[in-house]
Design a protein around this motif. Structure first.
Motif, PDB file in Angstrom:
ATOM      1  N   UNK A 135       0.577  -1.117  -0.029  1.00  0.00           N
ATOM      2  CA  UNK A 135      -0.066  -0.124  -0.050  1.00  0.00           C
ATOM      3  C   UNK A 135       1.007   1.057   0.050  1.00  0.00           C
ATOM      4  N   UNK A 136       1.746   1.430   0.889  1.00  0.00           N
ATOM      5  CA  UNK A 136       2.361   2.711   1.011  1.00  0.00           C
ATOM      6  C   UNK A 136       3.772   2.593   0.126  1.00  0.00           C
ATOM      7  N   UNK A 137       3.609   3.763  -0.662  1.00  0.00           N
ATOM      8  CA  UNK A 137       4.661   4.065  -1.687  1.00  0.00           C
ATOM      9  C   UNK A 137       5.992   4.097  -1.285  1.00  0.00           C
ATOM     10  N   UNK A 138       6.913   4.455  -2.001  1.00  0.00           N
ATOM     11  CA  UNK A 138       8.396   4.695  -1.740  1.00  0.00           C
ATOM     12  C   UNK A 138       8.322   6.212  -1.218  1.00  0.00           C
ATOM     13  N   UNK A 139       9.308   6.633  -0.682  1.00  0.00           N
ATOM     14  CA  UNK A 139       9.417   8.155  -0.484  1.00  0.00           C
ATOM     15  C   UNK A 139       9.689   8.904  -1.556  1.00  0.00           C
ATOM     16  N   UNK A 140      10.301   8.458  -2.730  1.00  0.00           N
ATOM     17  CA  UNK A 140      10.460   9.318  -3.914  1.00  0.00           C
ATOM     18  C   UNK A 140       9.243   9.241  -4.624  1.00  0.00           C
ATOM     19  N   UNK A 141       8.380   8.024  -4.731  1.00  0.00           N
ATOM     20  CA  UNK A 141       7.074   7.909  -5.217  1.00  0.00           C
ATOM     21  C   UNK A 141       6.243   9.055  -4.506  1.00  0.00           C
ATOM     22  N   UNK A 142       6.109   9.216  -3.379  1.00  0.00           N
ATOM     23  CA  UNK A 142       5.184   9.932  -2.507  1.00  0.00           C
ATOM     24  C   UNK A 142       5.575  11.314  -2.937  1.00  0.00           C
ATOM     25  N   UNK A 143       6.857  11.715  -3.028  1.00  0.00           N
ATOM     26  CA  UNK A 143       7.102  12.977  -3.076  1.00  0.00           C
ATOM     27  C   UNK A 143       6.719  13.333  -4.605  1.00  0.00           C
ATOM     28  N   UNK A 144       6.526  12.581  -5.540  1.00  0.00           N
ATOM     29  CA  UNK A 144       6.177  12.934  -6.898  1.00  0.00           C
ATOM     30  C   UNK A 144       4.738  13.182  -6.872  1.00  0.00           C
TER      31      UNK A 144
END
Length: 597
Positions: free
Chosen positions: A310-319
């Motif tokens: 469910x939770x995305x990686x930090x880079x994906x979330x920032x994008x």
């Protein structure tokens, strides 16, 4: 007997202390300078060491002792906290938990290997003390390590000259200070062995049955008299109060389970390379301890999958303009006689279209069903055995792996699980659970002059249909209920089947065709997995709270019943297994539909 009770109390407290250590380690990792957390850890380890020593568990006491020494050096500022130290502390606490489990149940838990991690902790303590106590100028170079040896406590916990060389006054003062502080914080709860509560609950169940029998007999003897006798009303009130009082003793706060998830979230997030925080809400809500125990693995599975899938990686979330740190929320609330536990994440959500394609690819649904099924039913497909929405299977794996096991565990306690998901926003799993497994609210009905019970948790309404209200459809029988068409089936047709594996395709319409045109059909509308079916019975009776007992070993494989109770008349009453009936019916309806397509 007293020794056995003391052991049970010790292991209950030791398990709580182990869980609290995990929680405090996670908090300290995020707030490395928090002296209150360090003090709490020191006191907790001191208490565990003392309790283990008092019970004669010397290895456990020694291990807790060296951990206590580590935090003693941290308190003094001689040992600095860093990521390497935390990895060691978490491993040490795992060993500590394994030692507790082995001592509690040596037949099912092997003795853990602890000497390596214990030696590592002892070296850390020796180095910290050596650096804090530099040798005097007159001390020969060859004896530079001597002060460290004198300062270090013996690894075996046996009194020695080194231990005696420390100031007796200082040791006594430290112990007194810890003891005094602990005495100021006495627990408001008393640990009671669950076996005693189970026995008490069984006795109350028998009392309720006898109460019903007395009331039934009294009603028969005084049928001509108006009203109830005051004494009988008093007995009924007292037994009801006693029943609820005993049930309340078994209730525990959901926080006892929620607190364990700090460590789980921390470990899985590190393994997945993600930044995740855990939010806990409603920890004061209470539920039956046995229910909490049964669903614990399901909650672990849901939380692990929420982080992994469910939770995305930090880079994906920032994008996506989300905070770099993902959030997992565990919450609980009490609604009437139910407890609702939610596992929420603010991740990528569940792609319903992807679920549909996976289900078609695996042959779990037909193309016609895929077109007809609404999104809320499509998302439920992740609970089918063997279904997985993950593209690759890892150690943590994807949202669908093992979800059928999760659902079975929830159903085992008479609960249900719902899903809400928004693509790109997150997913929420809601576990709807009864407060207690022992006492169930049910609806009584008759079939062929035999009384049955159906749990109210699965009952949405009751109705009476005329024969003209029911019509044929290609998957059996249907009727209009509150503006929508629902399938209906005669319960006697299900019970009269000779084979569950290969039933006659026409069994769904058998009783309907044999009834006269002016017949009336008492019907119970049951709801399961967001699907409704009308179950036609002979006669509706009343709502009643029952004490359900499991079936004996001779009947453990019986279909469509989950247990039994004894009514006030002395009659044995079977309790319907609604999930089992619904699984069977929808499998047959789908088969019937395909054969007539």
């Amino acid at each position: 007997m007293k020794d056995d009770e003391l052991r049970e109390i010790f292991f209950t407290e030791a398990q709580e202390q182990y869980d609290e250590l995990n929680r405090l380690f996670v908090e300290l990792e995020q707030n490395k300078q928090d002296k209150q957390i360090i003090d709490s850890l020191f006191r907790l380890l001191h208490t565990l060491k003392a309790n283990a020593g008092g019970m004669g568990f010397e290895q456990l006491a020694q291990f807790a002792h060296i951990l206590e020494d580590v935090f003693g050096e941290i308190k003094k500022g001689h040992l600095h906290i860093n990521s390497e130290l935390f990895n060691t502390l978490f491993r040490a606490n795992d060993v500590l938990g394994a030692m507790i489990q082995h001592l509690k149940d040596p037949e099912h838990h092997e003795a853990p290997k602890y000497r390596g991690i214990k030696t590592k902790l002892e070296v850390l303590v020796r180095k910290a003390r050596a650096q804090a106590t530099p040798p005097s100028e007159e001390t020969p170079a060859s004896d530079e390590t001597q002060p460290a040896r004198e300062a270090a406590p013996p690894a075996t916990g046996i009194p020695s000259k080194e231990k005696e060389s420390r100031s007796p006054l200082k040791i006594e003062d430290e112990a007194t200070a810890v003891a005094t502080e602990e005495q100021l914080h006495l627990s408001d709860s008393i640990h009671v062995p669950v076996k005693k509560l189970d026995n008490l609950l069984n006795l109350v169940g028998e009392l309720i049955i006898e109460k019903d029998r007395i009331i039934n007999l009294y009603e028969q003897l005084t049928a001509q008299r108006k009203g109830y006798n005051t004494e009988m009303t008093h007995i009924q009130r007292l037994t009801n109060e006693l029943q609820h009082a005993v049930m309340s003793i078994r209730l525990v706060q959901v926080g006892t389970l929620f607190k364990k998830f700090h460590r789980i979230v921390r470990d899985v997030a590190n393994e997945e390379g993600k930044h995740v925080r855990l939010v806990l809400k409603g920890m004061e809500n209470e539920i039956d301890r046995n229910i909490l125990q049964i669903i614990s693995e399901s909650l672990v599975h849901l939380v692990r999958n929420a982080i992994s899938h469910g939770i995305e990686t930090e880079d994906e979330r920032v994008k996506q303009r989300k905070p770099g740190q993902g959030t997992i929320t565990l919450s609980a609330e009490t609604v009437k006689e139910e407890v609702r536990i939610q596992v929420s994440d603010d991740g990528r959500g569940i792609d319903v279209e992807k679920i549909k394609q996976k289900a078609l690819q695996k042959g779990l649904i037909s193309p016609e069903e895929a077109k007809r099924m609404p999104p809320e039913q499509l998302i439920q497909l992740i609970f089918l055995p063997g279904f997985s929405s993950a593209d690759t299977v890892t150690k943590i794996s994807g949202r669908g792996v093992g979800m059928d096991v999760v659902k079975r565990a929830i159903e085992r306690v008479g609960g249900q699980i719902d899903i809400e998901s928004t693509l790109g926003k997150g997913t929420t799993f809601t576990l709807i659970l009864p407060l207690s497994m022992a006492v169930k609210s049910t609806l009584l009905f008759q079939l062929d002059d035999i009384t049955y019970a159906i749990p109210l948790a699965y009952t949405s309404a009751v109705s009476t249909f005329r024969k003209s209200d029911i019509h044929y459809v290609r998957n059996g029988l249907a009727a209009n209920f509150l503006g929508k068409s629902i399938s209906v089936v005669f319960l006697k047709d299900i019970f009269s089947l000779k084979s569950i594996q290969n039933p006659d395709k026409q069994f769904i319409v058998k009783s309907f065709e044999e009834t006269p045109d002016d017949a009336l059909f008492p019907t119970i509308i049951i709801n399961y997995d967001q699907k409704e079916i009308g179950i036609i019975v002979d006669r509706l009776l009343q709502q009643k709270e029952i004490v359900e007992k499991p079936l004996g070993t001779l009947l453990k494989d019986a279909y469509f019943v989950s247990g039994a109770t004894i009514l006030g008349t002395g009659e044995v009453c079977l309790v319907l297994d609604v999930p089992g009936i619904m699984h069977f019916l929808f499998k047959q309806i789908r088969s019937y539909q395909n054969s007539n397509a």
